[in-house]
Scaffold this active site. Structure first.
Site, PDB file in Angstrom:
ATOM      1  CE  LYS A  95      -3.965   2.123   0.831  1.00  0.00           C
ATOM      2  NZ  LYS A  95      -3.675   2.906  -0.379  1.00  0.00           N
ATOM      3  CE  LYS A 126       4.820   7.489  -1.271  1.00  0.00           C
ATOM      4  NZ  LYS A 126       4.047   7.675  -0.029  1.00  0.00           N
ATOM      5  CB  THR A 141      -3.250  13.015   7.977  1.00  0.00           C
ATOM      6  OG1 THR A 141      -3.418  12.080   6.908  1.00  0.00           O
ATOM      7  CG2 THR A 141      -1.796  13.010   8.401  1.00  0.00           C
ATOM      8  CB  SER A 160      -5.857   4.631   2.700  1.00  0.00           C
ATOM      9  OG  SER A 160      -5.749   5.915   2.164  1.00  0.00           O
TER      10      SER A 160
HETATM   11  P1  NAD Z   1      -0.184  20.569   1.910  1.00  0.00           P
HETATM   12  O1  NAD Z   1       0.499  20.733   0.610  1.00  0.00           O
HETATM   13  O2  NAD Z   1      -1.682  20.473   1.965  1.00  0.00           O
HETATM   14  O3  NAD Z   1       0.222  21.794   2.893  1.00  0.00           O
HETATM   15  C1  NAD Z   1       1.528  22.170   3.132  1.00  0.00           C
HETATM   16  C2  NAD Z   1       1.479  23.456   3.971  1.00  0.00           C
HETATM   17  O4  NAD Z   1       2.813  23.830   4.321  1.00  0.00           O
HETATM   18  C3  NAD Z   1       0.881  24.660   3.257  1.00  0.00           C
HETATM   19  O5  NAD Z   1       0.075  25.393   4.152  1.00  0.00           O
HETATM   20  C4  NAD Z   1       2.093  25.502   2.888  1.00  0.00           C
HETATM   21  O6  NAD Z   1       1.792  26.887   2.785  1.00  0.00           O
HETATM   22  C5  NAD Z   1       2.976  25.205   4.090  1.00  0.00           C
HETATM   23  N1  NAD Z   1       4.390  25.499   3.883  1.00  0.00           N
HETATM   24  C6  NAD Z   1       5.173  25.212   2.827  1.00  0.00           C
HETATM   25  N2  NAD Z   1       6.420  25.687   3.022  1.00  0.00           N
HETATM   26  C7  NAD Z   1       6.416  26.288   4.258  1.00  0.00           C
HETATM   27  C8  NAD Z   1       7.385  26.943   5.032  1.00  0.00           C
HETATM   28  N3  NAD Z   1       8.642  27.105   4.596  1.00  0.00           N
HETATM   29  N4  NAD Z   1       7.033  27.424   6.255  1.00  0.00           N
HETATM   30  C9  NAD Z   1       5.767  27.274   6.706  1.00  0.00           C
HETATM   31  N5  NAD Z   1       4.810  26.649   6.022  1.00  0.00           N
HETATM   32  C10 NAD Z   1       5.115  26.162   4.812  1.00  0.00           C
HETATM   33  O7  NAD Z   1       0.486  19.316   2.592  1.00  0.00           O
HETATM   34  P2  NAD Z   1      -0.126  18.315   3.660  1.00  0.00           P
HETATM   35  O8  NAD Z   1      -0.906  17.264   2.954  1.00  0.00           O
HETATM   36  O9  NAD Z   1      -0.731  19.062   4.782  1.00  0.00           O
HETATM   37  O10 NAD Z   1       1.217  17.602   4.157  1.00  0.00           O
HETATM   38  C11 NAD Z   1       2.121  18.229   5.054  1.00  0.00           C
HETATM   39  C12 NAD Z   1       3.186  17.227   5.444  1.00  0.00           C
HETATM   40  O11 NAD Z   1       2.577  16.081   6.011  1.00  0.00           O
HETATM   41  C13 NAD Z   1       4.065  16.703   4.316  1.00  0.00           C
HETATM   42  O12 NAD Z   1       5.354  16.463   4.841  1.00  0.00           O
HETATM   43  C14 NAD Z   1       3.409  15.393   3.939  1.00  0.00           C
HETATM   44  O13 NAD Z   1       4.328  14.504   3.346  1.00  0.00           O
HETATM   45  C15 NAD Z   1       2.980  14.899   5.301  1.00  0.00           C
HETATM   46  N6  NAD Z   1       1.880  13.929   5.282  1.00  0.00           N
HETATM   47  C16 NAD Z   1       0.653  14.255   4.773  1.00  0.00           C
HETATM   48  C17 NAD Z   1      -0.364  13.303   4.801  1.00  0.00           C
HETATM   49  C18 NAD Z   1      -1.750  13.634   4.302  1.00  0.00           C
HETATM   50  O14 NAD Z   1      -2.648  12.769   4.446  1.00  0.00           O
HETATM   51  N7  NAD Z   1      -2.011  14.819   3.784  1.00  0.00           N
HETATM   52  C19 NAD Z   1      -0.133  12.017   5.320  1.00  0.00           C
HETATM   53  C20 NAD Z   1       1.128  11.724   5.821  1.00  0.00           C
HETATM   54  C21 NAD Z   1       2.127  12.679   5.800  1.00  0.00           C
END
Ligand code: NAD
Length: 430
Positions: A72, A108, A192, A364
């Site tokens: 997955k 992946k 998440t 998921s």
């Molecule tokens: P997203 O793209 O929805 O949001 C990212 C956020 O980070 C945005 O608000 C952006 O403005 C902000 N950002 C970017 N650069 C920045 C900086 N330099 N300083 C401050 N803020 C900044 O992403 P997401 O889905 O919320 O994911 C965030 C993290 O969590 C990532 O590392 C992702 O791999 C991880 N993650 C997400 C999920 C999920 O289900 N969405 C699951 C596991 C892990």
């Protein structure tokens, strides 16, 4: 999942495994099986572009380990995608699924392309082209992709459709992250962030800190951070001191804070789809706008880095206040190892990334279960099950950390690696 400087991401993943395997006293022959992916696919396939030309796309799929169940993991569309990155991410998915104890292995995939350079119809043809190459090797009992960087629920819908046409029957469980009404699960959007808050609740319990008196500072305001901010207040009764985000116009990050507490729902209503908050509207509502790193120096009980990798570093770690007791890693790899070592010495408890942000993959898995039954749960049922899984995972990792006297990150690896090794043993592989 925090990284070093000279090793590539897959070598880092192997190093982390080696560390956990040594702490567990795992047979080196077993570690050798776990150090490499079981199956790796490299695809080159033609796609007809809107102008009539043919372009060859490179795609990958890594099925890292399926001892505990079908592999997955997400499918990324990114111009810098490399096979080693995909292998590392597939290894981490293996440990993530194992630590939350869902019966899935890790995988992946990716396609080397910047999705912003494709039209909607071209995106659809690339999605269908990838399935055309892979359909014999994916499926609900084999390998289940999902959205990731650069891919969307709509793209998952096209891929599911292509797979169903190939196999000749409706098989929504081949892929997750689909839209609600098109085979998706309620609760997935917030999952998440919900999981982040459940693990924080459990950490506060073991540290005997009253959640109603606790405060949090958050980096980021995308999918993870928006729901973590809202649910921290709704479920735990705490206060959010600030959130930060990247401003696409100014090409820099800002911190948005408010003494009376951040209103996550309001800020979400003035945030665009890329997570940039409207500064003028925030200012008008009484928010103070500070520089990018201000979130790190707030006198909070908890920090949630939920934006990027490598955001807490040796250079900025000294800004963290003595009030901070917990760092809950919503993002993947937000803390570099040098900074982590300093913070562990200060007695800060980490909820490591692949435990903290596992709510998404857990939901998921629920989506797939509902697809299999062709019967869908209410949002409350989804959240109840998610809470059970996430809190049990936290407790298992915490117990390992206490028993073996190791930090929470190593403990999370130990729990996960032990479970995968046990499944391989049960199946007679080792
Ligand atoms: P997203 O793209 O929805 O949001 C990212 C956020 O980070 C945005 O608000 C952006 O403005 C902000 N950002 C970017 N650069 C920045 C900086 N330099 N300083 C401050 N803020 C900044 O992403 P997401 O889905 O919320 O994911 C965030 C993290 O969590 C990532 O590392 C992702 O791999 C991880 N993650 C997400 C999920 C999920 O289900 N969405 C699951 C596991 C892990």
């Amino acid at each position: 999942m925090a990284g070093g400087s000279t090793l590539n991401s897959f070598q880092i993943a192997q190093q982390q495994l080696d560390k956990a395997a040594a702490a567990l006293g795992l047979d080196p022959q077993v570690t050798a099986v776990l150090r490499e992916p079981t199956r790796t696919f490299v695809l080159n396939f033609p796609v007809r572009m809107d102008d009539g030309s043919i372009r060859v796309f490179r795609g990958y799929r890594v099925q890292y380990n399926d001892a505990r169940g079908p592999t997955k993991g997400g499918l990324r569309f990114h111009q810098d995608e490399t096979l080693d990155d995909v292998k590392a991410l597939a290894a981490w998915m293996t440990w993530k699924c194992a630590v939350v104890d869902i019966p899935l292995g890790g995988g992946k995939g990716g396609i080397v392309v910047d999705p912003a350079t494709l039209s909607e119809r071209e995106k659809e043809r690339v999605c269908r082209g990838w399935v055309d190459q892979m359909w014999k090797n994916i499926g609900p009992r084999m390998d289940v992709p999902a959205p990731d960087v650069g891919t969307t629920p709509q793209m998952m819908g096209w891929m599911m459709d292509e797979y169903c046409k190939r196999v000749g029957e409706y098989t929504p469980g081949v892929i997750t992250g689909k839209l609600v009404g098109g085979g998706g699960s309620l609760g997935r959007t917030a999952a998440t962030g919900f999981g982040v808050v459940v693990t924080i609740r459990e950490a506060l319990k073991v540290l005997k800190i009253d959640s109603k008196k606790s405060t949090v500072a958050i980096q980021g305001f995308g999918n993870v951070a928006q729901y973590a901010a809202q649910l921290f207040v709704e479920l735990l009764g705490g206060k959010v001191l600030c959130v930060s985000c990247w401003d696409r116009g100014d090409k820099k990050a800002y911190t948005f804070s408010k003494d009376s507490g951040v209103d996550g729902k309001f800020l979400q209503s003035i945030t665009d789809q890329y997570g940039t908050i409207d500064k003028a509207k925030a200012k008008a509502a009484g928010y103070v706008i500070e520089d990018a790193d201000a979130w790190l120096s707030k006198p909070a009980t908890i920090l949630i880095p939920a934006a990027l990798g490598n955001s807490i570093t040796a250079d900025n770690v000294s800004k963290i206040q003595d009030t901070v007791k917990i760092i809950a890693e919503g993002a993947n790899g937000p803390t570099v190892p040098e900074a982590e070592a300093i913070l562990l010495k200060k007695g800060i408890t980490f909820v490591p990334d692949f435990l903290c942000n596992a709510g998404g993959v857990t939901c998921s898995y629920f989506e797939q279960v509902q697809n299999d039954m062709n019967f869908y749960w209410t949002e409350d049922e989804v959240n109840k099950r998610l809470d059970d899984k996430m809190s049990a995972a936290f407790r298992a990792v915490h117990e390992m950390a206490q028993t073996k006297k190791v930090d929470m990150r190593i403990a999370a690896y130990m729990v996960a690696v032990e479970r995968v090794a046990w499944a391989m043993h049960m199946r007679g592989w080792i």
